[in-house]
Design a protein around this motif. Structure first.
Motif, mmCIF file in Angstrom:
data_model
loop_
_atom_site.group_PDB
_atom_site.id
_atom_site.type_symbol
_atom_site.label_atom_id
_atom_site.label_comp_id
_atom_site.label_asym_id
_atom_site.label_seq_id
_atom_site.Cartn_x
_atom_site.Cartn_y
_atom_site.Cartn_z
ATOM 1 N N THR A 58 -9.049 0.607 6.042
ATOM 2 C CA THR A 58 -7.779 1.060 5.482
ATOM 3 C C THR A 58 -6.707 0.132 6.038
ATOM 4 O O THR A 58 -6.950 -0.661 6.931
ATOM 5 N N LEU A 60 -3.822 1.490 7.169
ATOM 6 C CA LEU A 60 -2.942 2.418 7.851
ATOM 7 C C LEU A 60 -2.250 1.794 9.045
ATOM 8 O O LEU A 60 -1.043 1.923 9.228
ATOM 9 N N SER A 88 -5.117 -1.219 13.915
ATOM 10 C CA SER A 88 -5.934 -1.746 12.818
ATOM 11 C C SER A 88 -6.156 -3.246 12.957
ATOM 12 O O SER A 88 -7.246 -3.753 12.701
ATOM 13 N N LYS A 158 -9.285 6.942 -4.296
ATOM 14 C CA LYS A 158 -8.689 6.765 -2.971
ATOM 15 C C LYS A 158 -9.467 5.736 -2.151
ATOM 16 O O LYS A 158 -8.870 4.842 -1.530
ATOM 17 N N ARG A 161 -8.957 2.254 -3.502
ATOM 18 C CA ARG A 161 -7.610 1.786 -3.199
ATOM 19 C C ARG A 161 -7.507 1.335 -1.747
ATOM 20 O O ARG A 161 -6.936 0.277 -1.444
ATOM 21 N N ASP A 162 -8.080 2.130 -0.838
ATOM 22 C CA ASP A 162 -8.048 1.767 0.591
ATOM 23 C C ASP A 162 -8.799 0.466 0.845
ATOM 24 O O ASP A 162 -8.327 -0.415 1.577
ATOM 25 N N ARG A 163 -9.984 0.333 0.246
ATOM 26 C CA ARG A 163 -10.792 -0.873 0.465
ATOM 27 C C ARG A 163 -10.101 -2.107 -0.116
ATOM 28 O O ARG A 163 -10.105 -3.178 0.505
ATOM 29 N N THR A 165 -6.846 -2.590 -0.646
ATOM 30 C CA THR A 165 -5.666 -2.930 0.140
ATOM 31 C C THR A 165 -6.053 -3.577 1.457
ATOM 32 O O THR A 165 -5.461 -4.578 1.884
ATOM 33 N N TYR A 166 -7.057 -3.013 2.114
ATOM 34 C CA TYR A 166 -7.539 -3.544 3.392
ATOM 35 C C TYR A 166 -8.057 -4.970 3.202
ATOM 36 O O TYR A 166 -7.687 -5.880 3.950
#
Length: 211
Positions: A58, A60, A88, A158, A161-163, A165-166
């Protein structure tokens, strides 16, 4: 650089990419590294695995400095320039080092964690990305997690989207593109077994060529 072959697997959530990695690991008798990289990174950073998991795949941690956070959960690290480093970023840095060391050690499989980008200087890497049709992904996630179709699709969106963006934040590449990954496999058309067969065949051919 290494003479042995490495497989990296990027994947859409629900595409079967992780199962493909497990099957390849069994067939080829080589280790697979995925979630266990989190525990390795947590150990090296002397933080809890739970804290590392919160920022794994993520973005985050990129925004933590803008908020008041619980310092027991999110450790702030200081780099050589005396600047604070979000958790992160530190987890990614340590995971990258671990991935390079494991790749040097011998043939293996990496699932996710930007491994294709991290190992960009390695010539003997099979960089793959697994995707599948929406309906197949929903059915798979419904079965695995016991969700209804709407819940499954919300979870898929979700996670993807997280993968995305990361991956794109760390690599500057487009997640899921042929330019980033080299080989794309549609698990809806080939099936999990078919993709596994294809990657196994490529791996064995590369290993034979290296001898």
């Amino acid at each position: 650089m290494t003479n042995h072959t490495i497989i990296t697997i990027g994947r859409q959530f629900g595409s079967g990419g992780h199962e493909i990695g497990n099957r390849l690991s069994e067939r080829l008798n080589i280790p697979l590294y995925d979630n266990n990289l989190i525990s390795m990174a947590a150990h090296e950073l002397s933080i809890s695995q739970e804290a590392a998991e919160k920022v794994d795949e993520t973005i985050l941690g990129k925004f933590l400095s803008a908020y008041v956070v619980n310092m027991r959960d999110y450790t702030v690290f200081i780099n050589d320039s005396n600047e604070s480093v979000p958790l992160s970023d530190k987890v990614y840095e340590v995971q990258s080092s671990i991935i390079n060391r494991l790749a040097d050690r011998g043939p293996c499989i990496f699932v996710g964690r930007c491994a294709d980008y991290i190992l960009g200087d390695y010539s003997n890497c099979i960089h793959s990305f697994i995707y599948a049709y929406k309906e197949d992904r929903i059915r798979r996630i419904m079965k695995i997690y016991g969700l209804d179709s709407r819940q499954a699709w919300d979870k898929i969106k979700k996670m993807d989207r997280d993968r995305k963006t990361y991956y794109e934040a760390h690599t500057g590449r487009e997640w899921g593109s042929i330019e980033a990954h080299g080989m794309l496999f549609n698990a809806s058309l080939l099936g999990v077994e078919g993709v596994t067969d294809a990657l196994e065949a490529i791996y064995r051919k590369w290993e034979d060529s290296a001898r």
